[in-house]
Design a protein around this motif. Structure first.
Motif, PDB file in Angstrom:
ATOM      1  N   THR A  34      -3.689   4.086  -2.412  1.00  0.00           N
ATOM      2  CA  THR A  34      -3.708   2.750  -1.427  1.00  0.00           C
ATOM      3  C   THR A  34      -2.114   3.112  -0.716  1.00  0.00           C
ATOM      4  O   THR A  34      -1.752   2.831   0.649  1.00  0.00           O
ATOM      5  CB  THR A  34      -3.802   1.523  -2.045  1.00  0.00           C
ATOM      6  OG1 THR A  34      -2.520   1.527  -3.293  1.00  0.00           O
ATOM      7  CG2 THR A  34      -5.027   1.115  -2.346  1.00  0.00           C
ATOM      8  N   TYR A  38      -0.088   3.087   3.084  1.00  0.00           N
ATOM      9  CA  TYR A  38       1.249   2.257   3.306  1.00  0.00           C
ATOM     10  C   TYR A  38       2.566   3.330   3.824  1.00  0.00           C
ATOM     11  O   TYR A  38       3.155   3.466   4.302  1.00  0.00           O
ATOM     12  CB  TYR A  38       1.576   1.852   2.336  1.00  0.00           C
ATOM     13  CG  TYR A  38       1.273   0.508   2.008  1.00  0.00           C
ATOM     14  CD1 TYR A  38       1.438  -0.406   2.937  1.00  0.00           C
ATOM     15  CD2 TYR A  38       0.303   0.366   1.013  1.00  0.00           C
ATOM     16  CE1 TYR A  38       1.294  -2.040   3.035  1.00  0.00           C
ATOM     17  CE2 TYR A  38      -0.354  -1.007   0.754  1.00  0.00           C
ATOM     18  CZ  TYR A  38      -0.163  -2.289   1.547  1.00  0.00           C
ATOM     19  OH  TYR A  38      -0.870  -3.289   1.912  1.00  0.00           O
ATOM     20  N   ARG A  39       1.861   4.658   3.373  1.00  0.00           N
ATOM     21  CA  ARG A  39       2.916   5.930   4.098  1.00  0.00           C
ATOM     22  C   ARG A  39       2.192   6.164   5.188  1.00  0.00           C
ATOM     23  O   ARG A  39       2.984   6.848   6.068  1.00  0.00           O
ATOM     24  CB  ARG A  39       3.027   7.247   2.995  1.00  0.00           C
ATOM     25  CG  ARG A  39       3.833   6.583   1.559  1.00  0.00           C
ATOM     26  CD  ARG A  39       3.477   7.734   0.183  1.00  0.00           C
ATOM     27  NE  ARG A  39       4.241   7.321  -1.106  1.00  0.00           N
ATOM     28  CZ  ARG A  39       5.537   7.312  -1.145  1.00  0.00           C
ATOM     29  NH1 ARG A  39       5.362   8.869   0.457  1.00  0.00           N
ATOM     30  NH2 ARG A  39       5.892   7.314  -1.804  1.00  0.00           N
ATOM     31  N   VAL A  99       9.113   2.887   2.018  1.00  0.00           N
ATOM     32  CA  VAL A  99       7.275   2.480   2.251  1.00  0.00           C
ATOM     33  C   VAL A  99       7.732   0.886   1.324  1.00  0.00           C
ATOM     34  O   VAL A  99       6.875   0.065   1.949  1.00  0.00           O
ATOM     35  CB  VAL A  99       6.837   3.310   1.249  1.00  0.00           C
ATOM     36  CG1 VAL A  99       5.563   2.702   0.735  1.00  0.00           C
ATOM     37  CG2 VAL A  99       6.328   4.955   1.550  1.00  0.00           C
ATOM     38  N   SER A 103       5.681  -2.193   2.926  1.00  0.00           N
ATOM     39  CA  SER A 103       4.752  -2.649   2.128  1.00  0.00           C
ATOM     40  C   SER A 103       5.420  -4.423   2.774  1.00  0.00           C
ATOM     41  O   SER A 103       3.920  -5.284   2.014  1.00  0.00           O
ATOM     42  CB  SER A 103       3.966  -1.898   1.127  1.00  0.00           C
ATOM     43  OG  SER A 103       5.581  -2.512   0.007  1.00  0.00           O
ATOM     44  N   VAL A 108       1.066  -6.449   7.689  1.00  0.00           N
ATOM     45  CA  VAL A 108       1.026  -5.139   7.841  1.00  0.00           C
ATOM     46  C   VAL A 108      -0.060  -4.594   6.247  1.00  0.00           C
ATOM     47  O   VAL A 108      -1.010  -4.436   6.625  1.00  0.00           O
ATOM     48  CB  VAL A 108       2.327  -4.512   7.034  1.00  0.00           C
ATOM     49  CG1 VAL A 108       1.815  -3.380   7.121  1.00  0.00           C
ATOM     50  CG2 VAL A 108       2.446  -4.055   9.100  1.00  0.00           C
ATOM     51  N   ARG A 109       0.379  -5.646   5.228  1.00  0.00           N
ATOM     52  CA  ARG A 109      -0.533  -5.540   4.281  1.00  0.00           C
ATOM     53  C   ARG A 109      -1.702  -6.258   4.774  1.00  0.00           C
ATOM     54  O   ARG A 109      -2.541  -5.978   3.613  1.00  0.00           O
ATOM     55  CB  ARG A 109       0.331  -6.776   2.780  1.00  0.00           C
ATOM     56  CG  ARG A 109       1.878  -6.301   2.851  1.00  0.00           C
ATOM     57  CD  ARG A 109       1.724  -6.993   1.179  1.00  0.00           C
ATOM     58  NE  ARG A 109       1.081  -5.917   0.133  1.00  0.00           N
ATOM     59  CZ  ARG A 109       0.984  -5.278   0.070  1.00  0.00           C
ATOM     60  NH1 ARG A 109       2.435  -4.292  -0.341  1.00  0.00           N
ATOM     61  NH2 ARG A 109       0.034  -4.492  -1.792  1.00  0.00           N
ATOM     62  N   LEU A 112      -4.035  -3.476   6.139  1.00  0.00           N
ATOM     63  CA  LEU A 112      -4.327  -2.520   4.674  1.00  0.00           C
ATOM     64  C   LEU A 112      -5.201  -3.046   4.228  1.00  0.00           C
ATOM     65  O   LEU A 112      -6.499  -1.835   3.130  1.00  0.00           O
ATOM     66  CB  LEU A 112      -2.920  -1.484   4.227  1.00  0.00           C
ATOM     67  CG  LEU A 112      -2.176  -1.142   5.805  1.00  0.00           C
ATOM     68  CD1 LEU A 112      -1.761  -0.594   4.753  1.00  0.00           C
ATOM     69  CD2 LEU A 112      -3.686  -0.296   6.306  1.00  0.00           C
TER      70      LEU A 112
END
Length: 222
Positions: A34, A38-39, A99, A103, A108-109, A112
């Protein structure tokens, strides 16, 4: 029979990815990195010069560019951007420095996290990160929290970067990891925290094989 879902959380440099990858290999199931997801977003922000504090800009990047997370031809977890595999580009210092701040953005979180849950519903997985056992897979079959002291975590990450051709100061990397620990633990959205039912393993002074053996004993697969 349902899918086996294993969550491994912990701070930066604790060896989560290496251990999770090896546990998945031994069990013959998919390792989901995971952090690499994010990377992938961080890499896009570097590549297209979007400020990491600009959540709207990051969301536009995710809309304009197709990030793909899937099992690669070799069976390993791969991250691709617009059809090009970028997994090998995701451990640079420049990407790493972005990152944690990236994050912390809620939307964004959200994107993902949903992608991570979708992966866990498709097959058996070992998934590592900082909020897997608390947010992404709170109902995981097994949860582990992997730690190590700061000096060892910095040494491990430094060696990993050097092996991939990246150069940097060990002292600077240690401070970068310490700063990330503070941000990850204190952020308001999905902070780094040990799940109440997670088993903690301190990997300081232990080999990857030793840590994996501990996990597999808990699973009854030793």
């Amino acid at each position: 029979m349902g899918y086996l879902r294993i969550a491994i959380d912990g701070p930066a440099g604790a060896g989560k990815s290496t251990v999770a990858k090896e546990v998945a290999r031994r069990l013959g199931i998919l390792y989901v990195d995971t952090g690499a997801m994010y990377r992938g977003v961080a890499w896009l922000s570097v590549e297209y010069r979007v400020q990491v504090a600009d959540e709207e800009g990051l969301l536009q990047l995710l809309s304009a560019h197709k990030l793909t997370f899937a099992r690669g031809q070799s069976g390993s977890f791969e991250v691709s951007a617009d059809g090009v595999v970028i997994t090998h580009l995701l451990r640079s210092v420049e990407v790493s420095e972005r990152v944690s701040e990236l994050s912390a953005h809620p939307r964004v979180r959200e994107i993902l996290t949903e992608r991570q849950r979708q992966l866990s519903h498709c097959e058996s997985v070992v998934m590592d990160g900082r909020d897997i056992g608390t947010v992404v897979m709170p109902d995981a079959d097994y949860k582990f929290f992997l730690t190590a002291d700061l000096a060892e975590r910095a040494r491990r990450r430094h060696a990993e970067l050097e092996a991939k051709g990246f150069r940097g100061s060990l002292a600077q990397l240690r401070e970068t990891i310490a700063a990330r620990d503070r941000r990850d633990s204190n952020r308001s959205v999905a902070p780094l925290v040990k799940a109440r039912d997670a088993i903690e393993i301190d990997s300081t002074g232990k080999t990857v094989a030793e840590v994996c053996d501990e996990i597999l004993r808990v699973l009854g697969r030793d």
